[in-house]
Design a protein around this motif. Structure first.
Motif, PDB file in Angstrom:
ATOM      1  N   ARG A   1       0.990  -1.210   0.148  1.00 33.10           N
ATOM      2  CA  ARG A   1      -0.136   0.088   0.080  1.00 33.10           C
ATOM      3  C   ARG A   1       0.729   1.341   0.048  1.00 33.10           C
ATOM      4  O   ARG A   1       1.911   1.298   0.597  1.00 33.10           O
ATOM      5  CB  ARG A   1      -1.140   0.067   1.198  1.00 33.10           C
TER       6      ARG A   1
ATOM      7  N   GLU B   1      -3.398   4.623  -1.961  1.00 25.96           N
ATOM      8  CA  GLU B   1      -4.751   4.550  -1.002  1.00 25.96           C
ATOM      9  C   GLU B   1      -5.016   5.971  -0.740  1.00 25.96           C
ATOM     10  O   GLU B   1      -3.852   6.564  -0.131  1.00 25.96           O
ATOM     11  CB  GLU B   1      -4.661   3.867   0.166  1.00 25.96           C
TER      12      GLU B   1
ATOM     13  N   TYR C   1       4.120  -1.743   3.066  1.00 28.76           N
ATOM     14  CA  TYR C   1       3.500  -0.144   2.668  1.00 28.76           C
ATOM     15  C   TYR C   1       4.725   0.682   2.385  1.00 28.76           C
ATOM     16  O   TYR C   1       5.988   0.370   2.937  1.00 28.76           O
ATOM     17  CB  TYR C   1       2.763   0.406   3.859  1.00 28.76           C
TER      18      TYR C   1
END
Lengths: 643, 228
Positions: B22, B65, B124
């Motif tokens: 992410r 995101e 991430y």
């Protein structure tokens, strides 16, 4: 870029439509060569890179061309500098991450089950083997450089970054993607770095892992130590999250993932070797051929799950790992198959349509129900305490007033009044503070609930389903209507015999063979690359579109066309040209096949949408229940306090 | 592995569906009264374009995101979602400019998302906090600025500040700290800004090393959307 005049080894190359744009360059269609594409760099590559591209075109062999978008020619500017390359077009393939990510798999490869993923992994390993045996290293192994088709065959693109060797010289690969880079190369500059098959084999092991382990990276796990553990750090420190020694390295596989053993102990062993601490030094990572052999065995041992027709797993692991994940997490890893697509001759509209109409139409978005709640004991306690304090406050003030009348001493009076204020303000502030806590709680829960409601409406509305169904209805109507269309077009053919015959006649006269003043071989080649080949193709708009052709040259072509056309005579008794009828039939057949396929695939797609929608609604409603209950409670408490 | 009795938080399903790394980015947007009229309209249009452009990169569509914190008053307008599920909110300008509280909110959103990722074994990239404002803070911002500095030093996130015509660039400079100077938006080029942001996030989520050519263009170049 398109304005640049480029030539390949067979003369000028006319670029067509731009197909895509990347960081390094853009890819174009090539006029007159539907099987090729041109990559043109945004800025001219270094002389070293130019030399590498030339060498690569010499190395192009059929086995490489079959598996990769290998450069087949370089594109030069007028001064001989290299600006790009020609390569085979890779059409109908998708990025491999679209296959291994569960969410994208459901839309891009709805029929793919775990056996498909094993097959794709095997095919990836096959390409690696062929390249390594041709003394070629991929270097920049990554999820975007490998493309896969619905039959699970794969092709490699971005070949100009490969490391190749020729005449004793090595041309390096100067890029890489962290998640696929082996520990011994993490953090090192790639410029001038000699890459080996052992480095590639780390990336291969990661790719196989991604495919077989439903989109997970072997080094992304739960880390028990302090601080953060990004993938590149975990790779450098050999913290393979699914390994036998994972615990001693403070790593643990993420929740809701299969164990490495789900892929069978043979494959799990290969991963252990590929990700071990010894692998960088001994060069002992499993080679591509070893992966091919073990993956083939794995595919043949995968059996269908008795509970779910879309699940395949190896019996030796005991129970179906996909069932376990799906039922505990409430997500869909694999879709249930809709049945195989029938060959065209067996297409039965009635059967397909009944299948489509059996899929239940989703109703309106479900409502989140608020349970009834009565004020909690805490709220009741607070409310009665508040009432008590209010009475006390009034009592103090009244007492003060009375006292002021009875006792004339001013000191006592002021003391009493001050005491009254102190109590009044103190208890007021305290109560407001306590009510604020309830208010905030109610508001926070209300926000969370309305966010879920918004998601329910935006993500699970019935519109998507209705839209697809409508499309299928249209396709069905068109299919039913095809015979009528054929009838109409046959009649048109008969009435347009003249025009068609004229066109056929003109098509027999090739520009190539004609002597037209002002149109030399270079101009002819130019026209040809724009598909203007016969007298029939001479249309003003098309000709003026060709670079170097203005109104004057068009007039010369048009004069020639008219001189040809003057010789044409139409015979009103002639029949419709059989080639026209053939062409009409071919088009209609094509249309029919397309519609039939759209209906078959649409049925499957609709089934998927139905399954997903239902699932998503259940999930969201389930998630909303505890929040709705908490909100109802908070609301009842707050209302009670407001009274 | 999981036992039947382990709790299944709702966030887990998103991670099982899409286990890709992410790349969180929270937009901290000034929606105070002074943004009324064209500025807020252009900002809304910019957001819609942001979604469209992110969706054109298949990998970015799985990895990036987007979250939004609006201020004036401070509220989470969108929790973190990948571009496919991102519904750009229609921003309405009103209220004052509690920038400090908005930044604090953004930092806590980022930290919470990171801890969810860690819990579910999802990798991430360092999150981005992207502030856009046309004014000066009306609340105490010093503490938020200190948290920003501390967080950047510990590589917890990266902070970018963009001032729109009328912004107090001196205070913005103090908030942004020594790590990265705030940029001034040219005119109302929100669309250019979001196009740049989408490209930057795409490049970041590809995490290719060694190819300088994919490095993102400088927004303060003569053809860019900003001035220093």
């Amino acid at each position: 870029m398109a304005a640049l005049s480029l030539k390949g080894s067979n003369g000028r190359v006319a670029l067509g439509r731009e197909l895509g744009r990347g960081g390094e360059g853009s890819v174009f269609e090539v006029a007159g060569h539907p099987d090729l594409v041109a990559k043109v760099y945004h800025s001219a590559p270094s002389s070293e890179k130019a030399e590498k591209l030339r060498v690569m075109t010499r190395l192009a062999k059929p086995n490489l061309l079959a598996l990769t978008a290998w450069p087949v020619d370089v594109l030069q500017g007028h001064d001989g500098s290299v600006h790009g390359l020609l390569m085979p077009k890779v059409d109908g393939y998708k990025d491999i991450h679209a296959l291994y990510g569960p969410k994208s798999r459901r839309t891009e490869f709805p029929e793919a089950n775990w056996r498909h993923l094993i097959r794709a992994a095997t095919n990836v390993a096959r390409v690696f083997a062929v390249l390594h045996e041709s003394d070629c290293i991929i270097g920049d192994v990554n999820h975007g450089g490998i493309r896969v088709r619905s039959d699970m065959t794969v092709k490699l693109i971005d070949c100009d970054s490969f490391q190749v060797r020729a005449d004793g010289r090595t041309y390096f690969c100067e890029v890489g993607v962290e998640n696929f880079t082996p520990p011994e190369l993490q953090g090192r500059p790639f410029k001038g770095l000699m890459r080996t098959a052992n480095h590639d084999n780390f990336g291969l092991a990661v790719l196989v892992f991604y495919l077989l382990m439903v989109g997970r990276h072997p080094f992304a796990g739960r880390y028990g130590g302090r601080g953060e553990m990004p993938i590149e750090k975990a790779i450098t420190e050999h913290r393979y999250a699914y390994g036998r020694n994972a615990r001693s390295l403070l790593m643990e596989p993420p929740p809701f993932t299969p164990a490495a053993l789900a892929a069978g102990s043979d494959i799990a062993d290969l991963w252990e070797r590929a990700f071990s601490q010894q692998a960088p030094h001994s060069g002992s990572r499993p080679a591509a051929r070893e992966w091919v052999a073990r993956l083939q065995t794995l595919e043949s041992s995968a059996a269908r799950c008795a509970q779910h027709p879309g699940h395949y797993f190896v019996a030796s692991v005991g129970s179906c790992p996909w069932c376990a994940i799906e039922s505990s997490s409430g997500t869909l890893l694999f879709l249930a198959p809709m049945g195989t697509i029938l060959p065209d001759s067996q297409f039965n509209l009635a059967v397909v349509w009944s299948r489509i109409s059996q899929i239940p139409v989703p109703g309106a978005v479900p409502e989140i129900v608020l349970p009834t709640a009565t004020p909690s004991p805490q709220a009741r306690a607070l409310q009665s305490a508040r009432r008590g304090r209010k009475m006390w406050r009034i009592a103090v003030i009244v007492a003060g007033l009375i006292a002021s009348g009875v006792v004339p001493d001013l000191t006592v009076l002021w003391l009493l009044v001050a005491l009254g204020f102190w109590i009044a303000i103190g208890s007021w502030a305290e109560a407001t503070d306590e009510i604020a806590v309830f208010r905030r709680k109610r508001q926070e829960l209300g926000n969370a609930l309305s966010q879920l409601e918004t998601r329910l409406r935006s993500e699970t509305g019935p519109e998507g389903f209705a839209h697809r169904l409508k499309q299928l209805e249209t396709a069905r109507a068109e299919l039913v209507n095809l015979p009528a269309v054929r009838d109409r077009q046959m009649k048109a053919l008969i009435s347009e015999r003249d025009r068609h015959a004229r066109r056929r006649f003109l098509e027999r006269y090739e520009i190539e063979k004609a002597k037209i003043p002002g149109i030399g071989p270079a101009k002819r080649a130019m026209l040809e690359s724009y598909n203007i080949e016969t007298a029939a193709d001479i249309v003003q708009s098309a000709v003026l579109n060709v670079p170097g052709f203005g109104p004057a040259l068009f007039r010369r072509l048009d004069d020639w066309k008219r001189s040809v056309e003057a010789r044409f005579k139409f015979d009103p008794n002639s029949a419709v040209d059989p080639r026209d009828i053939h062409e009409l039939e071919r088009k209609l057949t094509q249309q029919r096949v397309q519609l039939e396929r759209a209906l078959l695939q649409g049925a499957q797609e609709l089934q998927r949408v139905h399954q997903e929608l239902k699932h998503r609604r259940d999930q969201l409603i389930r998630a909303a229940e505890p929040i709705a209950a908490a909100y109802a409670q908070a609301d009842a408490d707050f209302r009670h306090l407001e009274d | 592995m999981t036992t039947d009795l382990e709790q299944v938080p709702f966030v887990a399903t998103g991670f099982i569906d899409n286990p890709e790394n992410r790349c969180p980015c929270v937009l901290v947007l000034d929606t105070s009264g002074s943004m009324q009229g064209r500025p807020i309209e252009e900002l809304n249009e910019g957001l819609a374009q942001f979604k469209r452009e992110l969706l054109t990169d298949e990998m970015a569509a799985k990895r990036v995101e987007v979250g939004i914190v609006g201020f004036g008053p401070v509220q989470i307008l969108h929790s973190f979602t990948t571009p496919d599920a991102f519904v750009p909110p229609t921003l309405v300008a009103s209220g004052d400019t509690p920038m400090g509280a908005a930044i604090t909110q953004a930092i806590s959103m980022v930290e919470q998302r990171k801890s969810e990722c860690r819990q579910f074994g999802i990798a991430y990239y360092r999150p981005w906090i992207f502030l856009i404002t046309d004014g000066a803070p009306t609340d105490a911002w010093q503490e938020a600025a200190a948290s920003l500095r501390q967080g950047q030093k510990e590589k917890k996130f990266q902070f970018f500040a963009v001032g729109v015509q009328g912004a107090n660039m001196d205070i913005l400079k103090q908030i942004a700290g020594p790590e990265r100077s705030p940029l001034m938006l040219k005119g109302l080029q929100f669309r250019e800004l979001f196009s740049w942001l989408s490209n930057s996030l795409s490049a970041k989520s590809r995490s290719q090393v060694g190819n300088e050519e994919v490095a993102v263009e400088n927004p303060a170049s003569p053809t860019g959307w900003a001035t220093v």
